[in-house]
Design an enzyme around this catalytic site. Structure first.
Site, PDB file in Angstrom:
ATOM      1  N   CYS A   1       0.780  -1.240   0.000  1.00 50.00           N
ATOM      2  CA  CYS A   1       0.000   0.000   0.000  1.00 50.00           C
ATOM      3  C   CYS A   1       0.816   1.296   0.000  1.00 50.00           C
ATOM      4  O   CYS A   1       0.486   2.226  -0.749  1.00 50.00           O
ATOM      5  CB  CYS A   1      -1.033   0.007   1.135  1.00 50.00           C
ATOM      6  SG  CYS A   1      -0.789  -1.137   2.456  1.00 50.00           S
TER       7      CYS A   1
ATOM      8  N   ARG B   1       6.744 -11.339   5.190  1.00 53.97           N
ATOM      9  CA  ARG B   1       6.249 -11.193   6.563  1.00 53.97           C
ATOM     10  C   ARG B   1       6.874 -12.261   7.453  1.00 53.97           C
ATOM     11  O   ARG B   1       6.990 -13.418   7.055  1.00 53.97           O
ATOM     12  CB  ARG B   1       4.721 -11.311   6.595  1.00 53.97           C
ATOM     13  CG  ARG B   1       4.038 -10.192   5.827  1.00 53.97           C
ATOM     14  CD  ARG B   1       2.541 -10.297   5.856  1.00 53.97           C
ATOM     15  NE  ARG B   1       1.934  -9.268   5.030  1.00 53.97           N
ATOM     16  CZ  ARG B   1       0.639  -9.171   4.773  1.00 53.97           C
ATOM     17  NH1 ARG B   1      -0.192 -10.073   5.287  1.00 53.97           N
ATOM     18  NH2 ARG B   1       0.164  -8.203   4.018  1.00 53.97           N
TER      19      ARG B   1
ATOM     20  N   GLN C   1       1.073 -10.962  -3.437  1.00 48.82           N
ATOM     21  CA  GLN C   1      -0.334 -10.614  -3.241  1.00 48.82           C
ATOM     22  C   GLN C   1      -0.918 -10.026  -4.514  1.00 48.82           C
ATOM     23  O   GLN C   1      -0.266  -9.246  -5.206  1.00 48.82           O
ATOM     24  CB  GLN C   1      -0.481  -9.609  -2.101  1.00 48.82           C
ATOM     25  CG  GLN C   1      -0.210 -10.177  -0.729  1.00 48.82           C
ATOM     26  CD  GLN C   1      -0.634  -9.217   0.374  1.00 48.82           C
ATOM     27  OE1 GLN C   1      -0.310  -8.034   0.329  1.00 48.82           O
ATOM     28  NE2 GLN C   1      -1.346  -9.722   1.348  1.00 48.82           N
TER      29      GLN C   1
ATOM     30  N   ASP D   1      -2.731  -7.541  -5.206  1.00 53.38           N
ATOM     31  CA  ASP D   1      -3.101  -6.354  -4.444  1.00 53.38           C
ATOM     32  C   ASP D   1      -3.680  -5.269  -5.346  1.00 53.38           C
ATOM     33  O   ASP D   1      -3.292  -5.135  -6.503  1.00 53.38           O
ATOM     34  CB  ASP D   1      -1.847  -5.812  -3.755  1.00 53.38           C
ATOM     35  CG  ASP D   1      -2.097  -5.365  -2.340  1.00 53.38           C
ATOM     36  OD1 ASP D   1      -3.270  -5.222  -1.969  1.00 53.38           O
ATOM     37  OD2 ASP D   1      -1.116  -5.160  -1.609  1.00 53.38           O
TER      38      ASP D   1
ATOM     39  N   HIS E   1      -5.408  -1.002  -4.832  1.00 55.94           N
ATOM     40  CA  HIS E   1      -5.888   0.077  -3.978  1.00 55.94           C
ATOM     41  C   HIS E   1      -6.696   1.037  -4.833  1.00 55.94           C
ATOM     42  O   HIS E   1      -6.279   1.405  -5.935  1.00 55.94           O
ATOM     43  CB  HIS E   1      -4.717   0.801  -3.312  1.00 55.94           C
ATOM     44  CG  HIS E   1      -3.947  -0.103  -2.388  1.00 55.94           C
ATOM     45  ND1 HIS E   1      -2.890  -0.872  -2.825  1.00 55.94           N
ATOM     46  CD2 HIS E   1      -4.128  -0.393  -1.080  1.00 55.94           C
ATOM     47  CE1 HIS E   1      -2.431  -1.590  -1.809  1.00 55.94           C
ATOM     48  NE2 HIS E   1      -3.162  -1.328  -0.745  1.00 55.94           N
TER      49      HIS E   1
ATOM     50  N   LYS F   1     -12.734  -4.369   7.641  1.00 55.73           N
ATOM     51  CA  LYS F   1     -12.623  -5.085   6.375  1.00 55.73           C
ATOM     52  C   LYS F   1     -13.729  -6.116   6.236  1.00 55.73           C
ATOM     53  O   LYS F   1     -14.364  -6.515   7.212  1.00 55.73           O
ATOM     54  CB  LYS F   1     -11.264  -5.773   6.263  1.00 55.73           C
ATOM     55  CG  LYS F   1     -10.981  -6.797   7.363  1.00 55.73           C
ATOM     56  CD  LYS F   1      -9.624  -7.450   7.188  1.00 55.73           C
ATOM     57  CE  LYS F   1      -9.350  -8.471   8.289  1.00 55.73           C
ATOM     58  NZ  LYS F   1      -8.137  -9.262   8.055  1.00 55.73           N
TER      59      LYS F   1
ATOM     60  N   HIS G   1      -8.507  -0.893   0.161  1.00 53.00           N
ATOM     61  CA  HIS G   1      -7.516  -1.936  -0.103  1.00 53.00           C
ATOM     62  C   HIS G   1      -8.275  -3.220  -0.446  1.00 53.00           C
ATOM     63  O   HIS G   1      -9.319  -3.486   0.144  1.00 53.00           O
ATOM     64  CB  HIS G   1      -6.679  -2.266   1.138  1.00 53.00           C
ATOM     65  CG  HIS G   1      -5.985  -1.110   1.770  1.00 53.00           C
ATOM     66  ND1 HIS G   1      -4.620  -1.037   1.883  1.00 53.00           N
ATOM     67  CD2 HIS G   1      -6.463   0.005   2.356  1.00 53.00           C
ATOM     68  CE1 HIS G   1      -4.287   0.072   2.513  1.00 53.00           C
ATOM     69  NE2 HIS G   1      -5.379   0.720   2.815  1.00 53.00           N
TER      70      HIS G   1
END
Length: 391
Positions: A90, A119, A137, A139, A141, A221, A267
């Site tokens: 992000c 991670r 990911q 991902d 946004h 979320k 997100h």
């Protein structure tokens, strides 16, 4: 099963939770990556690439060092400054947004990336593809005006269900995750964000549960769990509302009134991570991927060495039609080769001998054990091609 099918491996030398994708696994991954990209362009997203590491000041501004540091790898000193492997994409997407002056006409801005993140998961929690330390990911946004938030969340949910159904997932469990103990932002902001997500779910008539305290530190979320072929639930999709990062990074857009306003941020990940989604797919299909997703769609089995020339002609014709095909030219008995191909979950086994070569055909066996007999090569190409469309 993933190891039996030669899809991936994990090695002590490289470290736990770090996946080596083998050629067959990489082929499957490439197929659903291509589908992901194609669908995102169709749904109005732009795709970018961002670095794997970032300066500590970036993670301080974003709040990750304050709220997520336990899940981050240790800092690396470079030229007297600390850098961290990114645990999330992000902040980099925020940097892209900040790269220019934005108008209300530019919004919504949908930015996606197949971004690798790292991670520090505790050693005892690591498990095959399903829980790893290095992951990619899917991902994205979405930067939008306040009046666009509900429509954008609805759009994400529409896209999620559309995409997951392509992989034969049809049953879902939806959870609304609320404010955790460790969080940023006021209670009023959290209430507004939670109400936005709740109203979206209720307007769609979706049954949902509430995961009290299960939200991210920067916002609530929606989590979507998918049910696999034998009834197990897997959490993949997450849609998060964020009022924190736009404020922390001073994001602005010029409204139709000529004044500066702060955008909201959504997100979302649909597959979750490619590693986890691959693990779920292996379990869901029991390794027997549908024809469109199978790493090897057809295996040619010549009866003897004198049939290798015809086997190569068949292979070339299938390759020209973009069919993923291999030839088993080993000096093994035909029955052994067929049984091994069935164990490898290959959809089509194509036996070639004198009769098949004379007829321009192949003897077709399915991994289910069904014998379809001799089929002309052109007819087989049409059949496999028709099964090579997702969904």
């Amino acid at each position: 099963l993933g190891r039996e099918l030669d899809l991936f491996s994990v090695h002590e030398e490289t470290g736990p939770g770090l996946i080596i994708w083998h050629p067959k696994g990489a082929r499957v991954r490439g197929l659903f990556e291509d589908l992901w990209r194609r669908e995102h362009y169709r749904w109005g997203y732009d795709l970018i690439y961002t670095p794997h590491i970032g300066r500590s000041t970036l993670w301080e501004t974003s709040g990750h060092l304050e709220n997520f540091k336990d899940n981050m790898f240790a800092a690396m000193d470079m030229d007297g400054q600390d850098y961290y492997l990114k645990p999330m994409n992000c902040p980099f997407h925020v940097m892209y947004y900040r790269n220019g002056l934005r108008s209300y006409r530019d919004l919504p801005m949908r930015i996606g990336e197949l971004g690798s993140v790292y991670r520090y998961e505790r050693g005892g929690t690591l498990h095959g593809m399903l829980r790893v330390r290095g992951m990619t990911q899917d991902d994205a946004h979405i930067f939008c005006r306040p009046d666009q938030v509900v429509d954008e969340i609805n759009g994400v949910l529409d896209m999620t269900f559309h995409l997951l159904r392509m992989f034969d997932f049809t049953e879902f469990q939806v959870m609304l995750a609320t404010k955790p103990d460790k969080a940023v932002g006021s209670d009023e902001e959290w209430d507004l964000a939670i109400d936005s997500l709740r109203s979206t779910l209720e307007q769609r008539g979706l049954d949902y549960g509430v995961d009290e305290g299960g939200g991210a530190f920067y916002g609530p979320k929606i989590d979507i769990h998918i049910k696999d072929a034998i009834g197990r639930m897997w959490q993949c999709t997450t849609v998060q509302f964020d009022f924190n990062l736009p404020r922390r990074f001073g994001l602005k857009y010029i409204g139709d009134d000529g004044q500066e306003h702060m955008p909201y941020m959504v997100h979302r990940v649909l597959f979750g991570s490619l590693e986890r989604f691959m693990g779920v797919l292996i379990e869901h299909f029991g390794g027997a991927f549908p024809t469109w997703l199978a790493p090897v769609q057809a295996l040619i089995i010549p009866i003897s060495d004198r049939h290798l020339e015809y086997a190569e002609q068949v292979r070339t014709k299938l390759l020209t039609a973009d069919i993923r095909v291999e030839t088993d030219a080993r000096s093994e008995r035909m029955g052994f080769k067929i049984r091994e191909a069935q164990l490898q979950k290959v959809p089509y086994m194509l036996v070639v001998g004198d009769r098949e070569a004379d007829a321009g055909a192949v003897g077709v066996r399915l991994r289910s054990g069904e014998d379809l007999g001799a089929i002309p090569v052109d007819e087989l190409v049409e059949r496999i091609t028709s099964e090579s469309v997702p969904g």
